[in-house]
Design an enzyme around this catalytic site. Structure first.
Site, PDB file in Angstrom:
ATOM      1  N   THR A 170       0.832  -1.206   0.000  1.00 23.15           N
ATOM      2  CA  THR A 170       0.000   0.000   0.000  1.00 23.15           C
ATOM      3  C   THR A 170       0.865   1.253   0.000  1.00 23.15           C
ATOM      4  O   THR A 170       1.956   1.274   0.590  1.00 23.15           O
ATOM      5  CB  THR A 170      -0.953  -0.006   1.220  1.00 23.15           C
ATOM      6  OG1 THR A 170      -1.674   1.208   1.246  1.00 23.15           O
ATOM      7  CG2 THR A 170      -0.210  -0.164   2.531  1.00 23.15           C
ATOM      8  N   SER A 189      -1.417   3.339  10.556  1.00 22.48           N
ATOM      9  CA  SER A 189      -2.373   2.499  11.299  1.00 22.48           C
ATOM     10  C   SER A 189      -1.724   1.127  11.502  1.00 22.48           C
ATOM     11  O   SER A 189      -0.740   0.792  10.833  1.00 22.48           O
ATOM     12  CB  SER A 189      -3.685   2.322  10.510  1.00 22.48           C
ATOM     13  OG  SER A 189      -3.477   1.449   9.413  1.00 22.48           O
ATOM     14  N   TYR A 226      -2.960  -1.567  10.523  1.00 20.64           N
ATOM     15  CA  TYR A 226      -3.093  -2.247   9.220  1.00 20.64           C
ATOM     16  C   TYR A 226      -1.919  -1.872   8.314  1.00 20.64           C
ATOM     17  O   TYR A 226      -1.241  -2.742   7.752  1.00 20.64           O
ATOM     18  CB  TYR A 226      -4.425  -1.882   8.538  1.00 20.64           C
ATOM     19  CG  TYR A 226      -4.305  -1.961   7.034  1.00 20.64           C
ATOM     20  CD1 TYR A 226      -4.198  -3.209   6.406  1.00 20.64           C
ATOM     21  CD2 TYR A 226      -4.220  -0.808   6.233  1.00 20.64           C
ATOM     22  CE1 TYR A 226      -4.024  -3.290   5.021  1.00 20.64           C
ATOM     23  CE2 TYR A 226      -4.057  -0.886   4.866  1.00 20.64           C
ATOM     24  CZ  TYR A 226      -3.955  -2.125   4.266  1.00 20.64           C
ATOM     25  OH  TYR A 226      -3.767  -2.208   2.906  1.00 20.64           O
ATOM     26  N   HIS A 227      -1.698  -0.543   8.136  1.00 23.80           N
ATOM     27  CA  HIS A 227      -0.622  -0.125   7.240  1.00 23.80           C
ATOM     28  C   HIS A 227       0.726  -0.678   7.729  1.00 23.80           C
ATOM     29  O   HIS A 227       1.587  -1.036   6.933  1.00 23.80           O
ATOM     30  CB  HIS A 227      -0.589   1.404   7.134  1.00 23.80           C
ATOM     31  CG  HIS A 227      -1.721   1.984   6.314  1.00 23.80           C
ATOM     32  ND1 HIS A 227      -2.870   2.493   6.892  1.00 23.80           N
ATOM     33  CD2 HIS A 227      -1.897   2.121   4.984  1.00 23.80           C
ATOM     34  CE1 HIS A 227      -3.687   2.929   5.932  1.00 23.80           C
ATOM     35  NE2 HIS A 227      -3.129   2.710   4.772  1.00 23.80           N
ATOM     36  N   LYS A 253       1.547  -4.144   6.510  1.00 23.86           N
ATOM     37  CA  LYS A 253       2.076  -4.176   5.140  1.00 23.86           C
ATOM     38  C   LYS A 253       3.587  -3.917   5.140  1.00 23.86           C
ATOM     39  O   LYS A 253       4.319  -4.458   4.323  1.00 23.86           O
ATOM     40  CB  LYS A 253       1.383  -3.114   4.288  1.00 23.86           C
ATOM     41  CG  LYS A 253      -0.087  -3.355   4.073  1.00 23.86           C
ATOM     42  CD  LYS A 253      -0.314  -4.546   3.168  1.00 23.86           C
ATOM     43  CE  LYS A 253      -1.702  -4.582   2.599  1.00 23.86           C
ATOM     44  NZ  LYS A 253      -1.976  -5.779   1.811  1.00 23.86           N
TER      45      LYS A 253
HETATM   46  P1  NAD Z   1     -11.210  -7.261   0.414  1.00 26.15           P
HETATM   47  O1  NAD Z   1     -11.414  -7.280   1.879  1.00 26.15           O
HETATM   48  O2  NAD Z   1     -12.350  -6.893  -0.459  1.00 26.15           O
HETATM   49  O3  NAD Z   1     -10.657  -8.686  -0.063  1.00 26.15           O
HETATM   50  C1  NAD Z   1      -9.716  -9.443   0.647  1.00 26.15           C
HETATM   51  C2  NAD Z   1     -10.118 -10.909   0.517  1.00 26.15           C
HETATM   52  O4  NAD Z   1      -9.140 -11.703   1.199  1.00 26.15           O
HETATM   53  C3  NAD Z   1     -11.467 -11.212   1.134  1.00 26.15           C
HETATM   54  O5  NAD Z   1     -12.286 -11.913   0.241  1.00 26.15           O
HETATM   55  C4  NAD Z   1     -11.131 -12.060   2.369  1.00 26.15           C
HETATM   56  O6  NAD Z   1     -12.123 -13.002   2.679  1.00 26.15           O
HETATM   57  C5  NAD Z   1      -9.810 -12.689   1.952  1.00 26.15           C
HETATM   58  N1  NAD Z   1      -8.949 -13.051   3.091  1.00 26.15           N
HETATM   59  C6  NAD Z   1      -8.532 -12.244   4.100  1.00 26.15           C
HETATM   60  N2  NAD Z   1      -7.783 -12.944   4.968  1.00 26.15           N
HETATM   61  C7  NAD Z   1      -7.709 -14.213   4.495  1.00 26.15           C
HETATM   62  C8  NAD Z   1      -7.078 -15.392   4.957  1.00 26.15           C
HETATM   63  N3  NAD Z   1      -6.380 -15.418   6.091  1.00 26.15           N
HETATM   64  N4  NAD Z   1      -7.193 -16.513   4.206  1.00 26.15           N
HETATM   65  C9  NAD Z   1      -7.910 -16.519   3.040  1.00 26.15           C
HETATM   66  N5  NAD Z   1      -8.550 -15.430   2.575  1.00 26.15           N
HETATM   67  C10 NAD Z   1      -8.440 -14.276   3.296  1.00 26.15           C
HETATM   68  O7  NAD Z   1      -9.956  -6.289   0.139  1.00 26.15           O
HETATM   69  P2  NAD Z   1      -9.525  -5.574  -1.223  1.00 26.15           P
HETATM   70  O8  NAD Z   1     -10.021  -4.184  -1.181  1.00 26.15           O
HETATM   71  O9  NAD Z   1      -9.815  -6.424  -2.366  1.00 26.15           O
HETATM   72  O10 NAD Z   1      -7.954  -5.506  -1.006  1.00 26.15           O
HETATM   73  C11 NAD Z   1      -7.150  -6.573  -1.456  1.00 26.15           C
HETATM   74  C12 NAD Z   1      -5.692  -6.286  -1.149  1.00 26.15           C
HETATM   75  O11 NAD Z   1      -5.290  -5.089  -1.811  1.00 26.15           O
HETATM   76  C13 NAD Z   1      -5.406  -6.099   0.329  1.00 26.15           C
HETATM   77  O12 NAD Z   1      -4.182  -6.709   0.649  1.00 26.15           O
HETATM   78  C14 NAD Z   1      -5.284  -4.606   0.474  1.00 26.15           C
HETATM   79  O13 NAD Z   1      -4.419  -4.281   1.506  1.00 26.15           O
HETATM   80  C15 NAD Z   1      -4.730  -4.184  -0.882  1.00 26.15           C
HETATM   81  N6  NAD Z   1      -5.131  -2.820  -1.216  1.00 26.15           N
HETATM   82  C16 NAD Z   1      -6.451  -2.482  -1.361  1.00 26.15           C
HETATM   83  C17 NAD Z   1      -6.793  -1.175  -1.687  1.00 26.15           C
HETATM   84  C18 NAD Z   1      -8.216  -0.718  -1.827  1.00 26.15           C
HETATM   85  O14 NAD Z   1      -8.451   0.494  -2.021  1.00 26.15           O
HETATM   86  N7  NAD Z   1      -9.197  -1.612  -1.784  1.00 26.15           N
HETATM   87  C19 NAD Z   1      -5.774  -0.219  -1.868  1.00 26.15           C
HETATM   88  C20 NAD Z   1      -4.441  -0.606  -1.698  1.00 26.15           C
HETATM   89  C21 NAD Z   1      -4.123  -1.908  -1.380  1.00 26.15           C
HETATM   90  N1  USQ Z   2     -11.403  10.041   4.662  1.00 27.99           N
HETATM   91  C1  USQ Z   2     -12.263  11.123   4.804  1.00 27.99           C
HETATM   92  N2  USQ Z   2     -13.594  10.852   4.891  1.00 27.99           N
HETATM   93  C2  USQ Z   2     -14.111   9.588   4.821  1.00 27.99           C
HETATM   94  C3  USQ Z   2     -13.219   8.504   4.662  1.00 27.99           C
HETATM   95  C4  USQ Z   2     -11.869   8.769   4.600  1.00 27.99           C
HETATM   96  O1  USQ Z   2     -11.855  12.264   4.855  1.00 27.99           O
HETATM   97  O2  USQ Z   2     -15.346   9.440   4.904  1.00 27.99           O
HETATM   98  C5  USQ Z   2      -9.954  10.293   4.543  1.00 27.99           C
HETATM   99  C6  USQ Z   2      -9.092   9.545   5.555  1.00 27.99           C
HETATM  100  O3  USQ Z   2      -8.997  10.250   6.773  1.00 27.99           O
HETATM  101  C7  USQ Z   2      -7.782   9.413   4.809  1.00 27.99           C
HETATM  102  C8  USQ Z   2      -8.190   9.336   3.347  1.00 27.99           C
HETATM  103  O4  USQ Z   2      -9.535   9.806   3.284  1.00 27.99           O
HETATM  104  O5  USQ Z   2      -7.019  10.573   4.976  1.00 27.99           O
HETATM  105  C9  USQ Z   2      -8.138   7.930   2.771  1.00 27.99           C
HETATM  106  O6  USQ Z   2      -8.926   7.068   3.583  1.00 27.99           O
HETATM  107  P1  USQ Z   2      -9.557   5.726   2.996  1.00 27.99           P
HETATM  108  O7  USQ Z   2     -10.411   5.114   4.049  1.00 27.99           O
HETATM  109  O8  USQ Z   2     -10.152   5.975   1.664  1.00 27.99           O
HETATM  110  O9  USQ Z   2      -8.246   4.854   2.712  1.00 27.99           O
HETATM  111  P2  USQ Z   2      -7.212   4.167   3.689  1.00 27.99           P
HETATM  112  O10 USQ Z   2      -7.676   4.079   5.079  1.00 27.99           O
HETATM  113  O11 USQ Z   2      -5.880   4.807   3.449  1.00 27.99           O
HETATM  114  O12 USQ Z   2      -7.199   2.682   3.124  1.00 27.99           O
HETATM  115  C10 USQ Z   2      -7.520   2.337   1.774  1.00 27.99           C
HETATM  116  C11 USQ Z   2      -7.727   0.832   1.741  1.00 27.99           C
HETATM  117  C12 USQ Z   2      -6.429   0.143   2.119  1.00 27.99           C
HETATM  118  C13 USQ Z   2      -5.315   0.631   1.232  1.00 27.99           C
HETATM  119  C14 USQ Z   2      -5.189   2.146   1.252  1.00 27.99           C
HETATM  120  C15 USQ Z   2      -4.260   2.674   0.204  1.00 27.99           C
HETATM  121  O13 USQ Z   2      -8.780   0.463   2.631  1.00 27.99           O
HETATM  122  O14 USQ Z   2      -6.582  -1.259   1.975  1.00 27.99           O
HETATM  123  O15 USQ Z   2      -4.095   0.074   1.651  1.00 27.99           O
HETATM  124  O16 USQ Z   2      -6.484   2.713   0.902  1.00 27.99           O
HETATM  125  S1  USQ Z   2      -3.330   4.065   0.774  1.00 27.99           S
HETATM  126  O17 USQ Z   2      -4.265   5.076   1.270  1.00 27.99           O
HETATM  127  O18 USQ Z   2      -2.563   4.551  -0.346  1.00 27.99           O
HETATM  128  O19 USQ Z   2      -2.505   3.577   1.853  1.00 27.99           O
END
Ligand code: NAD
Ligand code: USQ
Length: 427
Positions: free
Chosen positions: A144, A179, A181-182, A185
């Site tokens: 991420t 966070s 979570y971050h 990664k």
């Molecule tokens: P999502 O939650 O929609 O999908 C993740 C999937 O992984 C789910 O179907 C869940 O059931 C499965 N999963 C989680 N833990 C598991 C485990 N232990 N075993 C088997 N399956 C498991 O998430 P997404 O938005 O599709 O994100 C996918 C990946 O991309 C994540 O690693 C996330 O960090 C990364 N990512 C997402 C975004 C975004 O904006 N959605 C941005 C940047 C990075």
């Molecule tokens: N934000 C608002 N209002 C909202 C929701 C979010 O102002 O209603 C702000 C947050 O405070 C933050 C920004 O928007 O500053 C982004 O938040 P987000 O919830 O859209 O994204 P984030 O928490 O960063 O996480 C998402 C995905 C995560 C991925 C990440 C990419 O859930 O899986 O890793 O985007 S990145 O942001 O580049 O790290």
């Protein structure tokens, strides 16, 4: 190419599996459906009605003649994961299977621990399984952009060359994630880098920005294939949330000043980036890092874009500034490089072109499914525990009325409601 998509029931994974399958690759999905469970726990639902995975796969087969194999199980269980690797013998593994919501990881100790165990152990298991059974396989891992945080210098793609006391070296770019979570990664990235160095594995760490949209050409083949579209306060990402809020006349929930700037990309670019990475594998022993996003915007930029797009559709869109529930810079320098995937052939879809078609219209189409109770943030980074996030919260009645279009003009604004829910959130 034989590709396993870990997390293929999820938002990015489902769209990617279909895209790879359509483009002639032999695809298998691994998922344990944990994500559907987390939605139940939080009392939230995707905007779009997603069918059970087995049903979606059989619809895909009947529409295209392509079969996607399914392995149901948990990647944190080594015996299960290693048996998939032995059985399918992939040339590439795309790893999406993690807990991906920053707010979920900040609910309390239990959720922070769960997030890091799930993510770090899953990735470690994968590294060991590849080493043992498929050492030539290319790992394409979703990282991420948030691993870098918001430093006051330009962000490079993974590595930076620095001079220190007269000596020069290329080292991993400093990480300042925001966070638990971050942070998970960042731990993954270090483990992957080490495994490539120690065992000669090949990996591409894709530091992806925030993804928006739900439609891809493949998903559009039939409503039964529709992808998830999260808009709740925990799993909903900012632009998807703003579009849904606009669709029901709910004031856009900008956290703090809204100067928070992030990289963004269309889901159609996510799937293409993954294919590009698979088709151009890293060398043995190499851990490449690409920044996977196409444009950068501040939260307030996005709010104004949604306001303008809403106006074209006859919607009145208001913007509210809520006390920021997160600990993050609300105004900062941001300039992140993102040229490597473009050099390999990515042709980005721009937000200005897709905002109305693929976002606002989807939000409007499923408007009746929108729950106005999940718009206000329930997780406050400053609190060690956020019990409110474990059960659905009723939004103040007047806000719900406003969202339903029944306001008599006397509703309180969302910022006031947020202060009630988060009395300690200050700046
Ligand atoms: P999502 O939650 O929609 O999908 C993740 C999937 O992984 C789910 O179907 C869940 O059931 C499965 N999963 C989680 N833990 C598991 C485990 N232990 N075993 C088997 N399956 C498991 O998430 P997404 O938005 O599709 O994100 C996918 C990946 O991309 C994540 O690693 C996330 O960090 C990364 N990512 C997402 C975004 C975004 O904006 N959605 C941005 C940047 C990075
Ligand atoms: N934000 C608002 N209002 C909202 C929701 C979010 O102002 O209603 C702000 C947050 O405070 C933050 C920004 O928007 O500053 C982004 O938040 P987000 O919830 O859209 O994204 P984030 O928490 O960063 O996480 C998402 C995905 C995560 C991925 C990440 C990419 O859930 O899986 O890793 O985007 S990145 O942001 O580049 O790290």
């Amino acid at each position: 190419m034989r590709v396993v998509v870990l997390g293929g029931d999820g938002y990015c994974g489902w769209a990617t599996a279909l895209y790879l399958s359509k483009n002639g690759h032999s695809v298998a999905i691994v998922d344990n459906f944990a994500r559907r469970q987390w939605d139940h726990e939080l009392g939230v639902e995707t905007l779009t009605p997603i069918r059970p995975l087995a049903e979606r796969l059989s619809v895909w087969q009947s529409l295209t003649g392509e079969t996607i194999k399914l392995f149901v199980g948990d990647v944190t269980e080594y015996d299960f994961l290693s048996s998939v690797i032995q059985n399918f013998e992939p040339e590439a593994v795309v790893h999406f299977a993690e807990q991906r919501a920053a707010p979920y990881s900040m609910i309390d100790r239990k959720h922070a621990v769960f997030t890091q165990v799930n993510n770090v152990v899953g990735t470690l298991n994968l590294l060991f399984a590849l080493r043992e059974f498929q050492p030539d396989c290319h790992l394409v891992k979703l990282g991420t952009m948030g691993e870098y945080g918001t430093p006051n210098i330009d962000i490079e793609e993974g590595y930076i060359t620095i001079e220190h006391n007269g000596r020069r070296d290329t080292v991993p770019f400093p990480k300042q994630p925001g966070s638990f979570y971050h942070l998970s990664k960042v731990h993954d990235s270090h483990n992957i880098m080490f495994a490539c160095r120690a065992w000669g594995l090949r990996a591409t760490d894709l530091n992806q920005g925030v993804v928006y949209g739900t439609m891809t050409d493949e998903v559009a083949l039939g409503e039964a294939l529709i992808n998830r579209f999260d808009y709740d306060d925990v799993f909903g990402t900012v632009l998807n949330r703003f579009c849904v809020q606009a669709a029901i006349g709910y004031p856009l929930t900008v956290y703090g000043k809204g100067g928070q700037t992030r990289g963004f990309l269309d889901i159609r670019d996510t799937v293409r980036c993954i294919e590009i990475a698979c088709l151009n594998p890293a060398a043995r022993g190499e851990c490449r890092v690409y920044n996977q996003f196409t444009e950068q915007f501040s939260v307030l930029d996005l709010a104004h874009m949604v306001q303008t797009a809403g106006k074209e559709l006859g919607l009145k869109v208001e913007i509210d500034h809520l006390a920021d529930p997160r600990v993050e810079a609300e105004e900062h320098y941001y300039n992140a490089k993102h040229s490597k995937l473009i050099e390999l052939g990515l042709e980005p879809h721009m937000l200005s072109d897709s905002l109305l078609d693929s976002l606002m219209n989807v939000a409007l189409k499923y408007r009746d499914r929108i729950d106005a109770n999940v718009m206000l943030p329930r997780v406050n980074w400053r609190q060690p525990g956020n019990p409110a996030a474990r059960k659905p919260v009723e939004a103040p009645a007047r806000l719900v009325a406003a969202a339903a279009g029944k306001s008599n003009g006397s509703r309180r604004n969302a910022a006031a409601a947020s202060r009630e829910l988060h009395p300690k959130a200050g700046r």
